[in-house]
Motif scaffolding. Sequence first.
Motif, PDB file in Angstrom:
ATOM      1  N   ALA A 275      11.717  -9.740  10.452  1.00 61.58           N
ATOM      2  CA  ALA A 275      11.869  -8.400  10.675  1.00 61.58           C
ATOM      3  C   ALA A 275      10.313  -7.805  10.045  1.00 61.58           C
ATOM      4  N   ALA A 276       9.780  -8.662   9.033  1.00 60.16           N
ATOM      5  CA  ALA A 276       8.673  -8.084   8.555  1.00 60.16           C
ATOM      6  C   ALA A 276       7.428  -8.466   9.323  1.00 60.16           C
ATOM      7  N   LEU A 277       7.561  -9.284  10.479  1.00 65.73           N
ATOM      8  CA  LEU A 277       6.487  -9.754  11.361  1.00 65.73           C
ATOM      9  C   LEU A 277       6.202  -8.784  12.462  1.00 65.73           C
ATOM     10  N   PRO A 278       5.020  -8.705  12.926  1.00 62.92           N
ATOM     11  CA  PRO A 278       5.024  -7.720  14.247  1.00 62.92           C
ATOM     12  C   PRO A 278       5.763  -8.382  15.423  1.00 62.92           C
ATOM     13  N   PRO A 279       6.246  -7.387  16.281  1.00 64.06           N
ATOM     14  CA  PRO A 279       6.957  -8.038  17.257  1.00 64.06           C
ATOM     15  C   PRO A 279       6.565  -9.246  18.136  1.00 64.06           C
ATOM     16  N   GLU A 280       5.289  -9.133  18.539  1.00 62.61           N
ATOM     17  CA  GLU A 280       4.854 -10.122  19.245  1.00 62.61           C
ATOM     18  C   GLU A 280       4.680 -11.336  18.505  1.00 62.61           C
ATOM     19  N   ALA A 281       4.643 -11.571  17.123  1.00 59.69           N
ATOM     20  CA  ALA A 281       4.611 -12.850  16.384  1.00 59.69           C
ATOM     21  C   ALA A 281       5.924 -13.393  16.003  1.00 59.69           C
ATOM     22  N   ARG A 282       6.832 -12.294  16.440  1.00 60.14           N
ATOM     23  CA  ARG A 282       8.278 -13.060  15.752  1.00 60.14           C
ATOM     24  C   ARG A 282       8.796 -14.409  16.490  1.00 60.14           C
TER      25      ARG A 282
ATOM     26  N   ARG B  82      -5.862  -8.369   7.493  1.00 64.79           N
ATOM     27  CA  ARG B  82      -6.434  -8.277   8.844  1.00 64.79           C
ATOM     28  C   ARG B  82      -6.639  -9.982   9.587  1.00 64.79           C
ATOM     29  N   GLY B  83      -6.324 -10.101  10.806  1.00 68.22           N
ATOM     30  CA  GLY B  83      -6.447 -11.357  11.605  1.00 68.22           C
ATOM     31  C   GLY B  83      -7.900 -11.134  12.268  1.00 68.22           C
ATOM     32  N   ARG B  84      -7.854 -12.001  13.222  1.00 65.72           N
ATOM     33  CA  ARG B  84      -9.271 -11.925  13.709  1.00 65.72           C
ATOM     34  C   ARG B  84      -9.395 -10.765  14.998  1.00 65.72           C
ATOM     35  N   ARG B  85     -10.446 -10.484  15.238  1.00 68.57           N
ATOM     36  CA  ARG B  85     -10.790  -9.279  16.400  1.00 68.57           C
ATOM     37  C   ARG B  85      -9.664  -8.216  15.819  1.00 68.57           C
ATOM     38  N   GLY B  86      -9.913  -7.821  14.590  1.00 70.30           N
ATOM     39  CA  GLY B  86      -9.201  -6.400  14.271  1.00 70.30           C
ATOM     40  C   GLY B  86      -7.643  -6.453  14.538  1.00 70.30           C
ATOM     41  N   ARG B  87      -7.096  -7.897  14.685  1.00 73.87           N
ATOM     42  CA  ARG B  87      -5.671  -7.941  14.521  1.00 73.87           C
ATOM     43  C   ARG B  87      -4.801  -7.538  13.257  1.00 73.87           C
ATOM     44  N   HIS B  88      -3.729  -7.312  13.261  1.00 78.77           N
ATOM     45  CA  HIS B  88      -3.004  -6.879  12.211  1.00 78.77           C
ATOM     46  C   HIS B  88      -2.400  -8.131  11.536  1.00 78.77           C
ATOM     47  N   TRP B  89      -2.387  -8.332  10.121  1.00 80.04           N
ATOM     48  CA  TRP B  89      -1.712  -9.464   9.444  1.00 80.04           C
ATOM     49  C   TRP B  89      -0.677  -9.063   8.589  1.00 80.04           C
ATOM     50  N   ALA B  90       0.597  -9.345   8.982  1.00 82.02           N
ATOM     51  CA  ALA B  90       1.607  -8.973   8.155  1.00 82.02           C
ATOM     52  C   ALA B  90       1.796  -9.533   6.667  1.00 82.02           C
ATOM     53  N   SER B  91       1.631  -8.843   5.872  1.00 83.61           N
ATOM     54  CA  SER B  91       1.537  -9.372   4.316  1.00 83.61           C
ATOM     55  C   SER B  91       2.628  -8.681   3.166  1.00 83.61           C
ATOM     56  N   PRO B  92       3.753  -8.977   3.671  1.00 90.49           N
ATOM     57  CA  PRO B  92       4.957  -8.336   2.645  1.00 90.49           C
ATOM     58  C   PRO B  92       4.770  -8.893   1.348  1.00 90.49           C
ATOM     59  N   ARG B  93       4.935  -7.940   0.518  1.00 90.14           N
ATOM     60  CA  ARG B  93       5.004  -7.919  -0.962  1.00 90.14           C
ATOM     61  C   ARG B  93       5.923  -9.294  -1.584  1.00 90.14           C
TER      62      ARG B  93
END
Length: 327
Positions: free
Chosen positions: A219-226, A121-132
């Motif tokens: 590629a493992a990041l959400p598109p808006e974060a790339r 999780r990021g702030r305000r319910g945003r997603h945090w990419a956490s690949p293995r």
Amino acid sequence: MSELAREIVDRLRSARGAPVSGERLGDELGVSRAAIWKGIVQLRRSGFAIEGAPRRGYVLVGEPETIVPAAIASRLTTRTIGRAIEWHDAVDSTNDLAWRRKGAGAPSGLVIGAEAQTHGRGRRGRHWASPRGLGLWFSLLLEPPLAGKDAPVLTLFAAVAVTQAVRSVSGLPAGIKWPNDILVHEKKVCGILVETSAELGRLTHAVVGIGLNVAVPEAALPPEARSRAASLEGLAERPIRRHDLLVTLLEELDHWYHRLVEAGPGPILAAARALSLTLGRPVRVHEASGAWDGEATGLADDGALLVKRSDGAVEAVYASEVSLRHG
Ligand code: BT5
């Protein structure tokens, strides 16, 4: 890890690749060679690569690359943070797991990490990419002796500690984008998510979540974060050992946590000002009612960002999103 195994690995590390005989280890540690052998077996099971036979001597040729709590603990000199460490294969969110541990006898300073998060999780319910295995995804459970109003300083405490650790391990010029991002060359390498609970104006618990990209592919990041994110290995152009990074991070976190507890927010604020990438910059403040532009002029003692509007009025910004403008 047993105390003996810890002593053995310390000695093998200081030998820096030279063989150390089982006999010498036994003499130095006051135990039998059989006990040393048992310690070596235990270390190998924990992921240490130790070569050699009892007569020739033992050589430490590799340390575990997946995070092994015992191996981290064997290198820590911290007082509070990391005295207990849990490291999981995959969890929903280490922040959520830390909250579930609260109260169940979990000590202040407990570190809960995972190789992968399914619902980081990021702030305000945003997603945090956490690949293995490609970053450090972990949370601290703390019982900070602080007033509720000091909660924003906890984000700055973590930001200062992470920035220092990233600088010392990677040599990269990391800095803090207020309030919770660590950037290198304008790219986000780390995000911090602090959540607190309070009673009667005092904090009872805090969960400090840290997500640090070590080798996350675009590629493992959400598109808006790339276009806005990066990883330490890509930036440093060399391998970064997550183990070393985590040890340094926990040492820095412990150091700054004790500064905070002993001296109050002052030293953290001073360090956050010195490491800030936001101060002195044109910024855009995004509020529910709309965005406005100004210049970040200071960091207030309660952790608020002070932003000067074009008409000269200075506003204290607490929770809004702030982006850096160019020009
Ligand atoms: C943050 O939120 O930056 C806080 C992130 C905290 C993550 C840690 S991991 C361990 C612990 N357990 C959790 O569940 N969380 C914490 P925020 O400022 O809201 O930024 C979120 C935005 O960053 C997303 O909307 C994406 O655009 C971007 N993003 C997502 N994953 C990223 C990554 N791995 N690297 C860089 N940016 C990312």
